[in-house]
Design an enzyme around this catalytic site. Structure first.
Site, short mmCIF file in Angstrom:
data_model
loop_
_atom_site.label_atom_id
_atom_site.label_comp_id
_atom_site.label_asym_id
_atom_site.label_seq_id
_atom_site.Cartn_x
_atom_site.Cartn_y
_atom_site.Cartn_z
N SER A 146 0.88 -1.18 0.00
CA SER A 146 0.00 0.00 0.00
C SER A 146 0.91 1.23 0.00
O SER A 146 2.12 1.11 0.21
CB SER A 146 -0.84 -0.07 1.27
OG SER A 146 -1.19 1.20 1.74
N TYR A 159 -2.40 -0.69 10.29
CA TYR A 159 -2.38 -0.96 8.84
C TYR A 159 -1.04 -0.51 8.24
O TYR A 159 -0.39 -1.25 7.50
CB TYR A 159 -3.55 -0.21 8.19
CG TYR A 159 -3.73 -0.46 6.71
CD1 TYR A 159 -4.42 -1.57 6.24
CD2 TYR A 159 -3.23 0.43 5.75
CE1 TYR A 159 -4.61 -1.79 4.88
CE2 TYR A 159 -3.40 0.22 4.40
CZ TYR A 159 -4.10 -0.89 3.96
OH TYR A 159 -4.28 -1.11 2.61
#
Ligand code: NDP
Length: 255
Positions: A146, A159
């Site tokens: 990501s 995350y």
């Protein structure tokens, strides 16, 4: 010659979290390139329905539903592949979750859930796939990172931590396994239109901020990951190891 490099005919690809979202888009791209698919998710009916749709479209696909945080289920799934003569040539560690709240409010259990779903799963499934790829002296592993693999944003601490870990897990796999003909790399998607981002898509303030930050001035479509995924899954990338390719409309390039 140029298209043969990207041909996945005869290859079997396990894409975790491929019943919908980015995993599904990557699976569709692989199917069009000739791969056999193993569709995964936690919801067995949804995974089998997706596999059925691929078969109806003329592709080869089966479903293997398991929770990527359930080590016993993962080991069992790979034992079943062995028993059925299914060799995973391409693994995409894609399944992931998001959980948003201020860092001081995260409970340790919430932290662990995000880390286990987004990072530990890639280790466990990668280990099971790697064990079987090493004797074959070939294989492809693609971990989904990501922008959080590089940068932080408020409210997504676990995350960001997990995705930073994905970048280095990818390097760890590459340095041990490149000698066995296995290429481990990662893709870092930018902001893509999937269920995971529904809350952000419908937030005008967030959209204004995002459009001011992304050079491409738009959200990404899931199928825009397919080119990078096929490149990393195919013979076009046999000397590419440990890299993270960002598909982000230029976001990481911009101040
Ligand atoms: P979605 O929420 O749209 O889809 C998630 C998929 O993962 C579903 O198929 C779901 O299946 C499966 N899944 C979720 N938890 C588990 C689990 N514990 N075990 C097995 N399968 C699971 O997510 P996205 O497609 O948006 O995201 C996919 C990946 O891409 C994630 O790793 C995410 O972090 C990453 N990413 C996404 C970005 C984006 O903009 N969307 C940007 C950067 C990275 P089921 O419902 O059956 O459980």
């Amino acid at each position: 010659m140029s298209t043969a490099l990207f041909d996945l005919s005869g290859k079997t690809a396990l894409v975790t979290g491929s019943s919908r979202g980015l995993g599904r888009a990557i699976a569709e791209g692989f199917a069009r390139a000739g791969a056999r698919l193993i569709i995964n998710g936690t919801d067995a009916a949804r995974a089998e329905a997706a596999a059925g749709e691929f078969r109806a479209a003329g592709h080869q696909a089966l479903s293997a539903a398991f929770d990527v945080t359930d080590e016993a289920a993962i080991v069992q799934a790979f034992e079943r592949f062995d028993a059925d003569g299914v060799a995973v040539d391409i693994l995409v560690n894609n399944a992931g979750i998001q959980h948003r709240k201020p860092l001081v409010e995260f409970t340790t259990d919430e932290w662990r859930k995000v880390i286990e779903t987004n990072l530990t799963s890639a280790f466990v499934i990668g280990r099971e796939a790697g064990k079987r790829m090493i004797p074959r002296q070939r294989g492809k592993i693609i971990n989904i990172g990501s922008l959080g693999s590089e940068l932080a944003r408020p409210t997504i601490a676990p995350y960001t931590t997990a995705k930073g870990g994905i970048r280095n897990l990818t390097r760890a796999m590459a340095v041990e396994w490149a000698q066995h003909g296995i290429q481990a790399n990662a893709i870092g998607p930018g902001y893509m239109l999937t269920d995971m981002n529904q809350a952000l898509v419908s937030n005008p303030d967030f959209n204004n901020w995002l459009m001011s930050r992304i050079p491409a001035k738009r959200w990404g479509n899931p199928d825009e990951l397919v080119g990078a995924a096929i490149f990393l899954a195919s013979d076009a990338s046999t000397y590419v190891n440990g890299q993270t390719i960002y598909v982000d409309g230029g976001m990481l390039a911009a101040m």
